[in-house]
Each structure stands twice: as structure tokens, then as C-alpha cells.
Design a protein around this motif. Structure first.
Motif, PDB file in Angstrom:
ATOM      1  N   ARG A  35       2.957   3.671  15.502  1.00  0.00           N
ATOM      2  CA  ARG A  35       3.776   4.198  14.420  1.00  0.00           C
ATOM      3  C   ARG A  35       2.882   4.994  13.491  1.00  0.00           C
ATOM      4  NH1 ARG A  35       6.757  -1.445  12.752  1.00  0.00           N
ATOM      5  NH2 ARG A  35       8.154  -1.597  14.549  1.00  0.00           N
ATOM      6  N   SER A  56       8.231   3.783   8.982  1.00  0.00           N
ATOM      7  CA  SER A  56       9.115   3.590   7.848  1.00  0.00           C
ATOM      8  C   SER A  56       8.303   3.181   6.637  1.00  0.00           C
ATOM      9  CB  SER A  56      10.140   2.497   8.162  1.00  0.00           C
ATOM     10  OG  SER A  56      10.767   2.044   6.989  1.00  0.00           O
ATOM     11  N   SER A  58       9.266   1.588   4.035  1.00  0.00           N
ATOM     12  CA  SER A  58       9.630   0.310   3.436  1.00  0.00           C
ATOM     13  C   SER A  58       8.909  -0.871   4.084  1.00  0.00           C
ATOM     14  CB  SER A  58      11.149   0.108   3.542  1.00  0.00           C
ATOM     15  OG  SER A  58      11.557   0.162   4.911  1.00  0.00           O
ATOM     16  N   ASP A  59       8.754  -0.832   5.397  1.00  0.00           N
ATOM     17  CA  ASP A  59       8.104  -1.942   6.096  1.00  0.00           C
ATOM     18  C   ASP A  59       7.445  -1.418   7.365  1.00  0.00           C
ATOM     19  OD1 ASP A  59       7.218  -4.370   6.946  1.00  0.00           O
ATOM     20  OD2 ASP A  59       9.185  -5.125   7.573  1.00  0.00           O
ATOM     21  N   PRO A  60       6.274  -0.745   7.238  1.00  0.00           N
ATOM     22  CA  PRO A  60       5.671  -0.105   8.414  1.00  0.00           C
ATOM     23  C   PRO A  60       5.220  -1.091   9.480  1.00  0.00           C
ATOM     24  CG  PRO A  60       4.186  -0.045   6.531  1.00  0.00           C
ATOM     25  CD  PRO A  60       5.506  -0.523   6.023  1.00  0.00           C
TER      26      PRO A  60
END
Length: 732
Positions: A35, A56, A58-60
Motif C-alpha cells: 500500500r 487510506s 484513516s487507517d493505512p
């Protein structure tokens, strides 16, 4: 390639370091779930993130499950909490600028300031100008290589995948690859100055000079290469001239030396000089730019490029993985027969035939990871990084006073065998029959001429992993050319991109091609060991140093392809940054690196300086000039602006962020005494990796190893009596 086949690894990349690590590990066959917060517009990352999924904000790290997680997430309390939670079940390899603790842990950073603090810049550039850093995110890339080493070790070595956190400091990665200048300072009491076109004041014939159509790099480190260079210039008499007898003599008479060199160079083109000098056995480079690197015939023959299609439809050339599997044992290795021979019980068994820095660095890292490493030299042809001249002042023992040899060969025992003799070769074969790894960086064909081809070695020991690590690889028109780290750095295009605006190219201060090659080779070697665990087969791995350097110059190569213009030399400016530079502070040769990467950091810089708008370089210089560099760095860092003093080697021994993190380790060694040496920029669960012993004296452990191989006392004595072994250098 499937060396790491099915090894599950999670990567969350925010920048170049973790992106590079993800690309390497995936290329070796690992099952990498990557990611990324980077995008293809970021030239520092674009070559390494194709196939990665967008992360993301918010919460990788959410639902990312794997036994090994690699990330360069920013050092924040939220990220720390998330990674500590993950580390209860996985090995987390966390790249941060300054390390996960210490007084600088939360300071902002950029690659420019990491290069400054890590010691690369103080000796790069002209003596009357500001120190120079390399273009691009070289600090981040190096940290990524160390992270890839740690991730591969998790699948190759016992205990590597236990849950916990491995702390990878990018600043320490830079310092760990400064050619042991801090050790030299302790040995000799001198700080290395900037020397312009020359690599160092002690190496007057490692130099980049103008020729008829550009610049040529000459890297004549050894005395025999100086003899050949004098002959090439048409002045063999210079070898006997009192002004030029030694490195020191030549350094004291540079103007007279250049009076011969420069007219000769001006009469020839750089590619002609490159071919002519290489034919004589002198490492040299024509200082190619990005366009020329992309069209080098040797790299074409070696198929060193792949096509990458960008989201906008454009296609660019980027490097392939520089690790090749060239031979796999047809037989499965039998278990060790229980006889330890010369080897430490339970340890990985490594024979190191390599010389210089790149190959020995791989052996050193394995020793730090707990391997039993035996270095094999000859008292007739010993590792050239020892320095000294056989027969010259034996009482002084110059071959035991080399800071570079004594730095990179810690953790190893050493034996002396003349491999030109049948007896020496048979002893080496006995040693290799019980070994797990062989490291060599001879020119291609050397092992074969000794009757020690990988095919024969793996027939004798089907579980042996052979690492071949020459400058240009075993095939292609340059296969037998000569290379030092400077040669590789120049041929990769890095030297052409380094320098002051409008000025000539400049070498970095650390022969950069060597540590990059050594780290890349270590990743490949560990992956091969992981494959052996799976299938029981030894294999031969090849890592050409030039190809290992190419991924680290991809921003320059991509900029050329996307713009159609060869990137100019920019000094310390950074594309995309609002302001970046190195500015003089109070005191003699005291400098501060400052970078505002975006308008937020520029605004913070303006608030510190009291300017209404983004300050100009002149305004930053005026502010720095009246301030102590440490105080100025602390003030800017507290305001959220990346800044760091340009440290020389003496500074790195005493200053933060290194002093309180245990980066230096004291060690007593015969002949030279007690000194501090660098450790790896890795801390696994808060603990450093220690090599365990000082670098060996020449032939120090020959007798004990021969006895352990089954030679009786009479046979051991004959090795020394017949000149197969020895501890005192003699001319070949």
C-alpha cells in the motif's frame, strides 16, 4: 525470480525507502501486499510502486496481516501506537529519519538534511564553496536497502521473523556508508577536507577532469595503476620522479601532476579515454549523463531495463531487479554430517574471498547477524583495502593500519592461502565443502581459471550459495572491465548530476557504488538462503555493481525521459521544494542544511526569520551567518522546518542523533589499538547487532583453521615453509 516465493510481506510506503524495499522483495518472489501514499508523479517512487494499492489516510495499516511488515511511516504517536500493536504478532521494520528514540526522533527531516547530518556532504564539493549533497533521495534509498536486508533475513536466518520492531534510522544508514571516515579521524587525527575534482587529498589520481569533449573519471587507486597511467600519458619516467613516488608525494605536487594530465586529456575524447584506460587495467568512466546511461550498450546486452507504462499512457525505461540467479544445484544438499570442523556450532558458515568494500560488506553484515565468517586472502595478494606495500617497513605493519579494511572486516576470522598453488586450492575446497555461503568479487573468469567454477563447487557441496559480485557482471562487453565504487557511481549517471549549477561534475565522498552494491548483494544472498531452506538446493547469485546502482538514480533517469532534457547540476537545490540549500554559520567551515519542501514549511521558515513572504536564499544565509549551527538547527526544527548541521567525521562521533543511540562500538585491535567503529543502522527490539571480533590480522587464524580441516601439525608447518600461507606480505 522465486527466491522468496510465497514469503508474505506487507509494505506501507509513504516515500522512496519503503517503496524501494517493496519493489526489491516483490522482484525476488515474495508475496508482497504493498500500500502506498506515493503516486507516479513522484519521480522518487514511480519506478517502485506499479502494482501497489492506494493507501487510506484513516487507517493505512488496517487488516494488513503478514509475519513481516515494512514501512517508512512518519514518526508520530499515532503511527507508533499502531505499529507497536502490529509488532505483537509481526516483525515490523520501521524506517524513520532519525530513529525511533533519541533527542532528534521527532525532528522533521528531508534527504538533504539527512545527507548533511550523516556525514556525506562535508568532504564533497570545492574547498571555497558550500558542501554538496547528491541529487535525489539517496538517504531514503539506503534506508530502504537496509530495511530489505532485515526483511529478507526474517525468512533466511533463525529468529529474524519473531514479532517485534526493527528500527531503521535513515541518518544512521548515511553514516554507516561514509567510507569509515570517522575511523580514519581516530587513526590519523585529520578531518577530511573538500577537494573539488579529487576524491580525497590522499588519492590524487581518483579524479574527474575535463577532456576534449566533456569529463572523464580516472580511478587509479593502486600503485600499479599509477604506473600504467604514467605510461598511458607517455611519461613512464614520472614513476621514478621524486615528486610522484607515492600518493603523498603526488598530493603535494598536484599542479605539476596536472601539468602532465590535463594536456593529455584534452587531446582525447572521454569514451576513447574510457576504453583505453580500461584496456590497460585502470578503472575509468566517461561520466555519462542520464541520456547516455539509458543507451549504454553493455546494459542493453545485459537486458538491464524494463518498460514501465505510466497512468497517463507514457512509457519509460526503468531498471530491472539487479539480482540474478545464474545456476541452481541439480542435487539436494545433505544435512551437515555433525562434524563442525573450523566452524562455530549452529552458525551460518561463510567463506569470504572478496576484497575492497562491496563484497566484504556482505560478509560483515552476515557476521553481525551471527554468521561464522572466514576471510581468505593470500600473503602474496592480500585484500587491496589493507593498503601498504609488501616489503616496505615491516616493523610499521602498514597493511594492518588501514581504517577501511579494519572497519568492514570486523566479525571475521582470517586465513592466508595462495590459491595459485594446488595445495592452497585444495585447502580452500576442504573449507568450502562444509560452508553455506561463498562471497567473491573477482573479475569474471577468475574462479574458473582456478578450477573453482560454481558448477564444480556445487557438485562438491550442493547446498552452497555462491554470491558473485563483480563491477559489471559475467556477460556483456564490459564484463572484464575494472571498477571501484567511484567508477560505478560515475557510470550510473550520478556524478554527472552532482555539482554546482553551471559547474563540472563532482564525485561523492564515499565511493557510493560500493555500499549500494554490497547491500543489494546481501539482499540477494539472504533470499537465496531462504530458497535453500525451501528446496534444499544451493545456487549461484550474481549482482553486478553497476546494475545495483541504477535503481538509486531513477529520479534523474525519469526526469530526462519525461522532460526530454538532461537534468542540470543543481547544487543543493531540490526539484519541487520551495527552498533548499546549505548556508554558512558562525565559525570556520560551519554549515547548515535547510529545506522547505512545501509552502507550509516555507511559512514556518518565514516566521522564524521574520519575513513577510518565503525568505530568499540570501535572507536565510544572512540569518544563519550570525548563529551557531546547532542552535540554528534546533530553532528551525522546533518550528517544523527540516534543518541539520553539516557534520564532518569528528562531529558524527560526538553529536546527536548518534551519540545517545549506541551507533558506535569500542573495539581493541592489535597494531592500532582501541577505537570506535560504526554498527549497522538497525536496532532489533532495541538491541544493536555487534560483529563480535575485530578485523583479522593477515593470516591470523590460518593454523587453527587448517588443523580443524584435518591437517596435522607437520602438514600445517609445510603450508608456511613452502609459502602457501604466511602472515607477512611478500611480493607476488
Amino acid at each position: 525470480m522465486e527466491l522468496l516465493r510465497s514469503a508474505p510481506i506487507g509494505v506501507v510506503s509513504f516515500g522512496p525507502g519503503a517503496s524501494l524495499a517493496a519493489w526489491m522483495l516483490a522482484g525476488l518472489g515474495a508475496d508482497v501486499r504493498h500500500r502506498t501514499f506515493a503516486n507516479n508523479a513522484d519521480l522518487d517512487c514511480a519506478a517502485f510502486i506499479d502494482g501497489a494499492e492506494p493507501a487510506s489516510g484513516s487507517d493505512p495499516f488496517g487488516d494488513l496481516e503478514a509475519p513481516v511488515i515494512v514501512t517508512d511511516a512518519p514518526f508520530t504517536s499515532a503511527n507508533r501506537a499502531a505499529l507497536e500493536r502490529i509488532s505483537r504478532a509481526a516483525r515490523v521494520v520501521w524506517i524513520t529519519p532519525w530513529g525511533c528514540d533519541g533527542p532528534w526522533a521527532e525532528r522533521p527531516a528531508s534527504d538533504l538534511v539527512l545527507h548533511a547530518a550523516g556525514g556525506w556532504m562535508s568532504a564533497t564539493g570545492d574547498p571555497d564553496r558550500e558542501p554538496l549533497g547528491p541529487p535525489g533521495p539517496q538517504a531514503s534509498y539506503l534506508a530502504g536497502l537496509f530495511a530489505a536486508v532485515e526483511a529478507a533475513a526474517a525468512f533466511a536466518l533463525p529468529g529474524g521473523a519473531r514479532p517485534g520492531i526493527t528500527d531503521v534510522s535513515a541518518a544512521e544508514a548515511v553514516l554507516a556508508t561514509t567510507i569509515y571516515d570517522a575511523v580514519a579521524f581516530q587513526y590519523f587525527g585529520r578531518v577530511r577536507p573538500r577537494t573539488g575534482a579529487r576524491y580525497a587529498p590522499t588519492q590524487p589520481t581518483i579524479v574527474t577532469l575535463p577532456c576534449r569533449d566533456g569529463f572523464v573519471g580516472i580511478h587509479a587507486t593502486l600503485h600499479r595503476q599509477w604506473v600504467l597511467l604514467a605510461e598511458a600519458m607517455g611519461h613512464p619516467e614520472l614513476v621514478r620522479d621524486p615528486r610522484f613516488l607515492t600518493h603523498g608525494d603526488r598530493a603535494e605536487h598536484l599542479a605539476e601532476l596536472d601539468a602532465y594530465l590535463l594536456p593529455w586529456l584534452q587531446a582525447h575524447g572521454r569514451w576513447e579515454l574510457f576504453e583505453r584506460l580500461q584496456a590497460l587495467g585502470i578503472p575509468a568512466a566517461p561520466t555519462p549523463d542520464a541520456a547516455e546511461v539509458l543507451s549504454l550498450p553493455h546494459l542493453e546486452v545485459r537486458r538491464a531495463w524494463r518498460d514501465l507504462r505510466l497512468p497517463d499512457g507514457r512509457s519509460v525505461r526503468v531498471p530491472v531487479l539487479p539480482i540474478r540467479e545464474t545456476f541452481v544445484s541439480p542435487a539436494v544438499a545433505a544435512a551437515h554430517d555433525g562434524r563442525e570442523g573450523p566452524w562455530r556450532q549452529g552458525a551460518l558458515r561463510v567463506v569470504d574471498l572478496s576484497m575492497g568494500w562491496a563484497g566484504p560488506l556482505a560478509g560483515h553484515i552476515l557476521a553481525c547477524f551471527g554468521a561464522d565468517v572466514i576471510k581468505v586472502e593470500s600473503h602474496r595478494r592480500y585484500d587491496w583495502w589493507r593498503g601498504g606495500t609488501p616489503g616496505a617497513d615491516p616493523e610499521l605493519q602498514l597493511h594492518e593500519r588501514s581504517h577501511v579494511f579494519n572497519g568492514v572486516n570486523r566479525g571475521k576470522r582470517g586465513i592466508a592461502l595462495d590459491l595459485a598453488t594446488p595445495v592452497g586450492r585444495e585447502a580452500l575446497l576442504r573449507l568450502l565443502r562444509g560452508a553455506d555461503v561463498l562471497v567473491e568479487n573477482f573479475r569474471p573468469g577468475t574462479l574458473e581459471r582456478l578450477g573453482l567454477s560454481p558448477e564444480r563447487l556445487l557438485a562438491e557441496n550442493p547446498g552452497l550459495v555462491v554470491l558473485r559480485h563483480s563491477g559489471f557482471g559475467s556477460t556483456g562487453p564490459w564484463a572484464r572491465y575494472f571498477a571501484f565504487g567511484n567508477t560505478i557511481e560515475s557510470l550510473s549517471g550520478l556524478a554527472a548530476a552532482t555539482g554546482y549549477p553551471g559547474g563540472p561534475p563532482r564525485m561523492m565522498s564515499n565511493a557510493y557504488g560500493d555500499p549500494v552494491g554490497g547491500l543489494t548483494a546481501t539482499v540477494g544472498l539472504l533470499a537465496a538462503l531462504a530458497a535453500r531452506q525451501r528446496d534444499g538446493r544451493g545456487r549461484c547469485i550474481e549482482v553486478a555493481q553497476l546494475e545495483a546502482m541504477l535503481p538509486l538514480v531513477t529520479p534523474v533517469l525519469l526526469e530526462y525521459q519525461l522532460s526530454g532534457r538532461v537534468p542540470p547540476r543543481r547544487g543543493n537545490a531540490r526539484p519541487g521544494s520551495v527552498l533548499a540549500g546549505v548556508f554558512p554559520c558562525r565559525g570556520e567551515d560551519r554549515w547548515l542544511a535547510v529545506e522547505a519542501r512545501n509552502h507550509f514549511e516555507a511559512a514556518r521558515l518565514a516566521s522564524v526569520l521574520g519575513t513577510a513572504e518565503t525568505p530568499t536564499p540570501a535572507e536565510v544565509a544572512a540569518w544563519c551567518k550570525v548563529r551557531d549551527r546547532h542552535e540554528a538547527a534546533a530553532t528551525l526544527a522546533a518550528a517544523g522546518v527540516p534543518a541539520a548541521p553539516v557534520y564532518d567525521e569528528a562531529d558524527t562521533l560526538a553529536e546527536e542523533p548518534f551519540a545517545s543511540r549506541g551507533f558506535w562500538s569500542g573495539e581493541e585491535r592489535a597494531v592500532v589499538g582501541f577505537h570506535l567503529y560504526p554498527l549497522l543502522p538497525l536496532r532489533r527490539d532495541g538491541k544493536r547487532f555487534h560483529p563480535g571480533r575485530p578485523a583479522p590480522l593477515l593470516g591470523e587464524h590460518t593454523a587453527e583453521v587448517l588443523r580443524s580441516l584435518g591437517y596435522d601439525e607437520r602438514a600445517v608447518e609445510s603450508f608456511f615453509q613452502e609459502g602457501v600461507s604466511g602472515s607477512v606480505p611478500v611480493p607476488p
